[in-house]
Design a protein around this motif. Structure first.
Motif, PDB file in Angstrom:
ATOM      1  N   VAL A  23       0.630  -1.131  -0.400  1.00 45.26           N
ATOM      2  CA  VAL A  23       0.364   0.198   0.031  1.00 45.26           C
ATOM      3  C   VAL A  23       0.808   1.491   0.314  1.00 45.26           C
ATOM      4  O   VAL A  23       0.169   2.748  -0.042  1.00 45.26           O
ATOM      5  CB  VAL A  23      -1.042  -0.148   0.811  1.00 45.26           C
ATOM      6  CG1 VAL A  23      -2.270  -1.055   1.172  1.00 45.26           C
ATOM      7  CG2 VAL A  23      -0.324  -0.103   2.658  1.00 45.26           C
ATOM      8  N   GLY A  24       1.881   1.251   0.181  1.00 42.30           N
ATOM      9  CA  GLY A  24       2.935   2.012   0.254  1.00 42.30           C
ATOM     10  C   GLY A  24       3.791   2.612  -1.147  1.00 42.30           C
ATOM     11  O   GLY A  24       3.583   3.517  -1.296  1.00 42.30           O
ATOM     12  N   ARG A  25       2.826   2.033  -2.432  1.00 39.88           N
ATOM     13  CA  ARG A  25       3.082   2.306  -4.064  1.00 39.88           C
ATOM     14  C   ARG A  25       2.426   2.014  -4.456  1.00 39.88           C
ATOM     15  O   ARG A  25       1.286   0.439  -4.359  1.00 39.88           O
ATOM     16  CB  ARG A  25       4.584   2.246  -4.489  1.00 39.88           C
ATOM     17  CG  ARG A  25       4.421   0.484  -4.050  1.00 39.88           C
ATOM     18  CD  ARG A  25       6.168  -0.280  -4.100  1.00 39.88           C
ATOM     19  NE  ARG A  25       6.221  -1.508  -3.722  1.00 39.88           N
ATOM     20  CZ  ARG A  25       7.304  -2.744  -3.494  1.00 39.88           C
ATOM     21  NH1 ARG A  25       8.506  -1.858  -3.370  1.00 39.88           N
ATOM     22  NH2 ARG A  25       7.585  -3.279  -2.869  1.00 39.88           N
ATOM     23  N   PRO A  26       1.673   2.362  -5.972  1.00 42.16           N
ATOM     24  CA  PRO A  26       0.611   2.176  -6.995  1.00 42.16           C
ATOM     25  C   PRO A  26       1.261   1.132  -7.299  1.00 42.16           C
ATOM     26  O   PRO A  26       0.077  -0.472  -8.190  1.00 42.16           O
ATOM     27  CB  PRO A  26       0.510   3.064  -7.880  1.00 42.16           C
ATOM     28  CG  PRO A  26       1.870   3.764  -8.053  1.00 42.16           C
ATOM     29  CD  PRO A  26       2.319   3.791  -6.641  1.00 42.16           C
ATOM     30  N   GLY A  27       1.597   0.338  -7.527  1.00 43.67           N
ATOM     31  CA  GLY A  27       2.499  -1.364  -8.343  1.00 43.67           C
ATOM     32  C   GLY A  27       2.885  -1.976  -7.672  1.00 43.67           C
ATOM     33  O   GLY A  27       3.773  -1.657  -6.780  1.00 43.67           O
ATOM     34  N   ALA A 107       2.885   2.795 -12.030  1.00 49.00           N
ATOM     35  CA  ALA A 107       2.488   1.290 -11.639  1.00 49.00           C
ATOM     36  C   ALA A 107       2.764   0.468 -13.353  1.00 49.00           C
ATOM     37  O   ALA A 107       3.469  -0.211 -13.126  1.00 49.00           O
ATOM     38  CB  ALA A 107       1.256   0.547 -11.562  1.00 49.00           C
ATOM     39  N   ASP A 108       3.235   1.913 -13.860  1.00 49.07           N
ATOM     40  CA  ASP A 108       3.673   0.924 -14.752  1.00 49.07           C
ATOM     41  C   ASP A 108       4.966   0.883 -15.684  1.00 49.07           C
ATOM     42  O   ASP A 108       5.758   1.714 -17.106  1.00 49.07           O
ATOM     43  CB  ASP A 108       2.838   1.132 -16.936  1.00 49.07           C
ATOM     44  CG  ASP A 108       1.351   1.488 -16.159  1.00 49.07           C
ATOM     45  OD1 ASP A 108       0.867  -0.256 -15.796  1.00 49.07           O
ATOM     46  OD2 ASP A 108       1.091   1.949 -16.700  1.00 49.07           O
ATOM     47  N   ALA A 109       6.370   1.623 -14.792  1.00 49.97           N
ATOM     48  CA  ALA A 109       7.061   2.310 -14.990  1.00 49.97           C
ATOM     49  C   ALA A 109       8.094   0.536 -15.466  1.00 49.97           C
ATOM     50  O   ALA A 109       7.956  -0.327 -15.493  1.00 49.97           O
ATOM     51  CB  ALA A 109       7.766   2.650 -13.510  1.00 49.97           C
ATOM     52  N   GLU A 110       9.274   0.975 -16.103  1.00 51.40           N
ATOM     53  CA  GLU A 110      10.158   0.167 -17.117  1.00 51.40           C
ATOM     54  C   GLU A 110      11.025  -0.705 -16.023  1.00 51.40           C
ATOM     55  O   GLU A 110      11.319  -1.685 -15.505  1.00 51.40           O
ATOM     56  CB  GLU A 110      10.977   0.802 -17.829  1.00 51.40           C
ATOM     57  CG  GLU A 110      11.764  -0.261 -18.901  1.00 51.40           C
ATOM     58  CD  GLU A 110      12.456   0.372 -19.510  1.00 51.40           C
ATOM     59  OE1 GLU A 110      13.976  -0.059 -20.387  1.00 51.40           O
ATOM     60  OE2 GLU A 110      12.001   1.448 -20.267  1.00 51.40           O
ATOM     61  N   GLN A 111      11.314   0.457 -14.759  1.00 52.77           N
ATOM     62  CA  GLN A 111      12.613  -0.247 -13.820  1.00 52.77           C
ATOM     63  C   GLN A 111      11.503   0.194 -12.693  1.00 52.77           C
ATOM     64  O   GLN A 111      11.052   1.527 -11.928  1.00 52.77           O
ATOM     65  CB  GLN A 111      13.456   0.186 -13.750  1.00 52.77           C
ATOM     66  CG  GLN A 111      14.330  -0.662 -12.700  1.00 52.77           C
ATOM     67  CD  GLN A 111      15.909  -0.580 -13.125  1.00 52.77           C
ATOM     68  OE1 GLN A 111      16.292   1.204 -13.235  1.00 52.77           O
ATOM     69  NE2 GLN A 111      16.666  -1.296 -13.299  1.00 52.77           N
ATOM     70  N   HIS A 112      11.057  -0.359 -11.278  1.00 58.71           N
ATOM     71  CA  HIS A 112      10.621   0.497 -10.118  1.00 58.71           C
ATOM     72  C   HIS A 112      11.089   0.832  -9.129  1.00 58.71           C
ATOM     73  O   HIS A 112      11.047   0.961  -8.050  1.00 58.71           O
ATOM     74  CB  HIS A 112       9.823  -1.020  -9.734  1.00 58.71           C
ATOM     75  CG  HIS A 112       8.455  -0.852 -10.930  1.00 58.71           C
ATOM     76  ND1 HIS A 112       7.194   0.023 -10.300  1.00 58.71           N
ATOM     77  CD2 HIS A 112       8.247  -1.385 -11.675  1.00 58.71           C
ATOM     78  CE1 HIS A 112       6.468  -0.584 -11.132  1.00 58.71           C
ATOM     79  NE2 HIS A 112       7.068  -1.123 -12.209  1.00 58.71           N
ATOM     80  N   GLU A 113      12.830   0.015  -8.824  1.00 60.93           N
ATOM     81  CA  GLU A 113      13.437  -0.275  -8.116  1.00 60.93           C
ATOM     82  C   GLU A 113      14.966  -0.932  -8.429  1.00 60.93           C
ATOM     83  O   GLU A 113      14.794  -1.349  -8.786  1.00 60.93           O
ATOM     84  CB  GLU A 113      12.563  -0.739  -6.961  1.00 60.93           C
ATOM     85  CG  GLU A 113      13.020  -2.486  -7.321  1.00 60.93           C
ATOM     86  CD  GLU A 113      11.877  -2.809  -5.919  1.00 60.93           C
ATOM     87  OE1 GLU A 113      11.953  -2.356  -5.286  1.00 60.93           O
ATOM     88  OE2 GLU A 113      12.267  -4.489  -5.523  1.00 60.93           O
ATOM     89  N   VAL A 114      15.862  -0.117  -8.044  1.00 58.01           N
ATOM     90  CA  VAL A 114      17.167  -0.438  -8.104  1.00 58.01           C
ATOM     91  C   VAL A 114      17.861  -0.460  -6.674  1.00 58.01           C
ATOM     92  O   VAL A 114      18.265   0.101  -5.999  1.00 58.01           O
ATOM     93  CB  VAL A 114      17.682   0.986  -8.287  1.00 58.01           C
ATOM     94  CG1 VAL A 114      18.974   0.670  -8.847  1.00 58.01           C
ATOM     95  CG2 VAL A 114      17.495   1.168 -10.308  1.00 58.01           C
TER      96      VAL A 114
END
Length: 323
Positions: A23-27, A107-114
Motif C-alpha cells: 500500500v506504499g506505492r501504486p504498483g 504502476a507501469d514504470a519500466e524499472q520500479h527499484e534499483v
C-alpha cells in the motif's frame, strides 16, 4: 533491544506484524491488486488506506510495522500516522535500505527499484529515513541480502552499521532468492570487534518456500529475532489463487486460506514476527485469525505437499508482473 517489547505484549496477535509494501506505492507484484486497491491510486488515496490499516492493526494488538525506502511512500505514510497518534508509543518500527524506489508513483514504470548495498547508498538512505521517522525508527535492515552481496564483506559499511547500533538502532538484514539459507549463514558470521553485527533477520518463508527454515532456526538459536515476510507468497496462497490442499484445510478450520497459511508459519519455534501484507482492513482481520488456528498432524501433512523447489519458486516469483 527494541524487539524485546514484542515479547511482553499481552495480545495473541503480538507475533503478527504489518508490512506496508502493498500500500506504499501504486504498483507491486501481489496478485489481486485490482480488487484490493481503489481505482484511483493517488498518493492521498493510498495514504488514507495505509492509515486505515494501521488503525485497525493497532486496535487488534499488532505492534510491529514494516516499511522500506523502496516501498514508495511507506515511510512517509507511517511517519504521518505516528505523528497523528501520540498514544502509540509502544509500537516497534522497522525499515530497510538498499533499494531505491524509481517508479515515480507509476504502476507501469519500466524499472520500479534499483538495488545497491554500497556505503554511499546507506548514508543517503539513512538520512532520508531519519528525516521521516527520526527517533521512532527501532530497526534498520539491509534489504534483500544474497550470498554475493557486498554488504557481507564491506568493513567500512559494517563500522557505520555498528555506530548506528551503538546509538540504539537495532541492525538487521533481509534475504531473498533461492540461496536465502546461504545468505543467512554468511550474515551470522559478520562481526565487528568480535561481536555479531546483526540482531534480526527477515526472510521469505511460506507453505511453498521453506528452504530457509534450518538457517532461520540457527539464527534464532544465535539470539537473532526472526521476521518472516511473504507468508502469503505474494497472493498465491490466498483466495482465489490458493492451491486445493490449502483450501481443503481452510474449509476444515472454517477460516480463510490466508489464516491457515500464516498459522503454519507461526507454528515454527523460531518465528518471532510474521508479517501480514494485507491491503484491506478485511484482509488484515482475516490474517489475524491465524493466531487461533490449530493444525493437526493430518492437515500439516497435506500442507507439506505444497513445498516447491526453491529455484522454481523464485523463478515464478520473478515472473509476477508489477501492476
Amino acid at each position: 533491544m527494541p524487539f524485546a517489547r514484542l515479547a511482553t505484549a499481552t495480545t495473541p496477535t503480538c507475533h503478527i506484524g504489518l508490512g506496508l509494501a502493498a500500500v506504499g506505492r501504486p504498483g507491486y507484484i501481489n496478485l489481486g491488486r485490482a480488487r484490493d486497491l481503489p481505482a484511483e491510486r493517488s498518493v492521498e488515496a493510498l495514504r488514507e488506506r495505509t492509515h486505515d490499516l494501521l488503525d485497525a492493526a493497532y486496535a487488534q494488538g499488532v505492534r510491529y510495522f514494516d516499511v522500506a525506502r523502496s516501498y514508495g511512500r511507506s515511510e512517509e505514510f507511517l511517519a504521518d500516522w505516528l505523528k497523528s497518534r501520540p498514544d502509540v508509543a509502544d509500537v516497534v518500527v522497522g525499515s530497510k535500505w538498499g533499494y531505491t524506489y524509481t517508479a515515480d508513483w507509476s504502476a507501469d514504470a519500466e524499472q520500479h527499484e534499483v538495488k545497491d548495498h554500497g556505503l554511499a547508498t546507506y548514508e543517503r538512505q539513512r538520512a532520508e529515513t531519519d528525516a521521516l521517522l527520526g527517533d521512532r525508527l527501532d530497526l534498520y535492515q539491509i534489504h534483500s541480502v544474497t550470498p554475493d552481496s557486498p554488504a557481507l564483506t564491506d568493513k567500512d559499511l559494517h563500522a557505520r552499521l555498528a555506530e548506528a547500533a551503538a546509538r540504539g538502532v537495532t541492525v538487521g538484514f533481509s534475504t531473498s532468492g533461492p540461496a536465502q539459507a546461504d545468505a543467512v549463514r554468511a550474515a551470522l558470521a559478520v562481526t565487528v570487534d568480535g561481536e555479531p553485527l546483526f540482531r534480526t533477520v527477515q526472510s521469505t518463508y511460506n507453505a511453498l518456500e521453506t528452504s530457509a527454515g534450518p538457517a532461520l532456526a540457527e539464527a534464532h538459536a544465535a539470539g537473532l529475532t526472526v521476521i518472516v515476510k511473504e507468508g502469503m507468497a505474494n497472493g498465491r496462497l490466498a483466495e482465489p489463487n490458493a492451491p486445493a490442499a490449502l483450501r481443503a484445510v481452510a474449509e476444515e478450520t472454517t477460516l480463510g486460506c490466508d489464516a491457515v497459511a500464516l498459522a503454519l508459519i507461526l507454528r515454527q519455534p523460531w518465528a518471532g514476527v510474521v508479517l501480514s501484507g494485507a491491503a484491506t482492513v478485511t484482509q488484515l482481520g482475516s490474517n489475524l485469525h491465524a493466531a487461533v488456528v490449530d493444525l493437526d498432524d493430518h492437515q500439516l501433512a497435506g500442507l507439506a505437499e505444497l513445498v516447491e523447489d526453491p529455484a522454481e519458486y523464485w523463478e515464478r516469483r520473478g515472473q509476477l508482473p508489477w501492476h
